[in-house]
Design a protein around this motif. Structure first.
Motif, PDB file in Angstrom:
ATOM      1  N   ASN A   9      -5.665  -2.497  14.752  1.00 34.37           N
ATOM      2  CA  ASN A   9      -5.885  -2.139  13.345  1.00 34.37           C
ATOM      3  C   ASN A   9      -4.956  -1.021  12.885  1.00 34.37           C
ATOM      4  N   TYR A  15       0.827  -1.204   0.000  1.00 29.86           N
ATOM      5  CA  TYR A  15       0.000   0.000   0.000  1.00 29.86           C
ATOM      6  C   TYR A  15       0.868   1.263   0.000  1.00 29.86           C
ATOM      7  N   ASP A  26      -4.662   2.848   9.069  1.00 38.68           N
ATOM      8  CA  ASP A  26      -5.783   2.201   9.749  1.00 38.68           C
ATOM      9  C   ASP A  26      -6.305   1.096   8.829  1.00 38.68           C
ATOM     10  N   PHE A  27      -6.151  -0.177   9.274  1.00 41.25           N
ATOM     11  CA  PHE A  27      -6.585  -1.321   8.484  1.00 41.25           C
ATOM     12  C   PHE A  27      -7.870  -1.923   9.030  1.00 41.25           C
ATOM     13  N   ALA A  28      -8.742  -1.104   9.627  1.00 39.20           N
ATOM     14  CA  ALA A  28     -10.032  -1.604  10.098  1.00 39.20           C
ATOM     15  C   ALA A  28     -10.814  -2.224   8.944  1.00 39.20           C
ATOM     16  N   ASP A  29     -10.725  -1.592   7.768  1.00 40.40           N
ATOM     17  CA  ASP A  29     -11.275  -2.159   6.534  1.00 40.40           C
ATOM     18  C   ASP A  29     -10.090  -2.679   5.735  1.00 40.40           C
ATOM     19  N   GLU A  30      -9.929  -4.005   5.735  1.00 41.23           N
ATOM     20  CA  GLU A  30      -8.753  -4.622   5.120  1.00 41.23           C
ATOM     21  C   GLU A  30      -8.533  -4.202   3.670  1.00 41.23           C
ATOM     22  N   ASP A  31      -9.630  -4.046   2.943  1.00 39.15           N
ATOM     23  CA  ASP A  31      -9.514  -3.750   1.524  1.00 39.15           C
ATOM     24  C   ASP A  31      -9.462  -2.260   1.216  1.00 39.15           C
ATOM     25  N   ASN A  32      -9.737  -1.452   2.217  1.00 38.50           N
ATOM     26  CA  ASN A  32      -9.722   0.007   2.013  1.00 38.50           C
ATOM     27  C   ASN A  32      -9.051   0.708   3.198  1.00 38.50           C
ATOM     28  N   PRO A  33      -7.769   0.450   3.423  1.00 38.05           N
ATOM     29  CA  PRO A  33      -7.089   1.121   4.537  1.00 38.05           C
ATOM     30  C   PRO A  33      -6.975   2.623   4.277  1.00 38.05           C
ATOM     31  N   GLN A  82      -8.796   9.445  -1.590  1.00 40.26           N
ATOM     32  CA  GLN A  82      -9.406   8.260  -0.994  1.00 40.26           C
ATOM     33  C   GLN A  82      -8.562   7.700   0.149  1.00 40.26           C
ATOM     34  N   SER A 112      -7.800   9.779   5.378  1.00 38.25           N
ATOM     35  CA  SER A 112      -9.072   9.880   6.075  1.00 38.25           C
ATOM     36  C   SER A 112      -9.528  11.336   6.101  1.00 38.25           C
TER      37      SER A 112
END
Length: 340
Positions: A276, A178, A302-309, A196, A199
């Motif tokens: 995360n 990433y 922040d990898f709370a959403d694995e596919d959208n860090p 994107q 944050s």
């Protein structure tokens, strides 16, 4: 045998002492320190006084279980609203009678930030959450007025000493991939990807070396690092202008090893507070038609959403200052620096 006058005198002493304990116990004194290269005692004294008044009022309001009285406090409208909204949801107090914290100076004194302000949560009518330790962050303007009062992302004691846990090898590979996408977006001038990946509440801190005249002799000049803070919109707007000015921007990252540069924090670490969250320290080379530099970049992923860090924090500091090579500054390039 005591006379009535003696009794009266002793009563006055007792109630005076009780009153002093009852009021002064909630007062909070604040001491703000700055980097050696910055000196502005009047503004520092204002910030100390203003923050002391706010923390003391918080303590009184918590003890008396009442709304905050913000009249007369040096709070700008946004800070007043932010603090009032926090108070409407949960009460808290400062358990320390003396708060000593470092101040970050941005844009040569146009803005200031003090973090790691210790608070204890006091939930009304609930056992859950009572006694939770929380840290606050306060922003000041160039007159010493409080611009914002907010809770930090997380909180740990002695946070600047907290590097986090070395990330597992599989996770490091994904994070670095990433980071490569992130780097490539600068090469491609892909502002949409950058919009994107950051944050909405992203914090961007950039350091730059400037000359400071220390005496009448021009050869006495010293070099110091000044810091500028931007939000997502400001940073992207400035970046778009840089994209427009330069036909090609060459950005390269190189890893900082497991032992840091000089025994400091490793290059990729996982938060012990929020699993995360990952901190990544890299060496960055930036070359363009009009500008080039080398420095250290820190990214809080922040990898709370694995596919959208997403990236919550990006900091940069120069590698060279006044001809002297610098090492990554733990105060802005570790998870602990951001209470994680």
């Amino acid at each position: 045998m005591m006379t009535m006058r003696t009794y009266l005198f002793m009563a006055i002493l007792f109630f005076s002492g009780w009153f002093a304990i009852g009021t002064n116990a909630q007062e909070v004194s604040v001491t703000i320190t700055t980097d050696e290269g910055y000196s502005n005692p009047p503004i520092i004294e204002k910030m100390q006084y203003n923050l002391s008044q706010v923390l003391s009022e918080i303590n009184r309001a918590q003890k008396e279980n009442r709304p905050l009285n913000t009249v007369g406090l040096a709070l700008e409208p946004f800070a007043r609203e932010s603090l009032t909204m926090l108070w409407a949801n949960v009460h808290f107090y400062c358990d320390d009678t003396e708060v000593v914290e470092r101040c970050w100076v941005f844009d040569d004194g146009k803005e200031y930030m003090v973090s790691h302000i210790p608070l204890i949560i006091k939930v009304q009518g609930e056992d859950f959450g009572n006694g939770t330790y929380q840290e606050a962050v306060v922003d000041f303007d160039q007159q010493g007025q409080i611009k914002d009062f907010r809770f930090s992302l997380g909180a740990v004691g002695e946070s600047l000493k907290n590097c986090g846990t070395v990330a597992k090898a599989e996770r490091q590979i994904k994070i670095l991939s990433y980071c490569e996408r992130f780097r490539t977006a600068y090469n491609q001038k892909d502002i949409n990807f950058l919009r994107q990946i950051f944050s909405d509440d992203a914090l961007i801190i950039t350091g730059s070396a400037v000359s400071v005249k220390s005496g009448e002799n021009r050869y006495d000049n010293k070099v110091k690092v000044t810091y500028k803070k931007q939000d997502k919109q400001e940073y992207l707007a400035n970046l778009q202008r840089a994209f427009a000015r330069n036909k090609w921007i060459d950005v390269k990252f190189s890893q900082i090893g497991d032992n840091g540069e000089q025994g400091g924090c490793p290059g990729i670490t996982q938060s012990q507070i929020n699993p995360n969250m990952y901190g990544v320290r890299l060496r960055q080379e930036w070359k363009s038609t009009n500008y080039s530099d080398t420095g250290y970049i820190f990214l809080l992923w922040d990898f709370a959403d694995e596919d959208n860090p997403v990236i919550h924090v990006r900091t940069w500091q120069p590698e060279w200052v006044g001809g002297v090579q610098q090492q990554p500054d733990d105060a802005i390039s570790t998870l602990g620096a951001f209470d994680l």
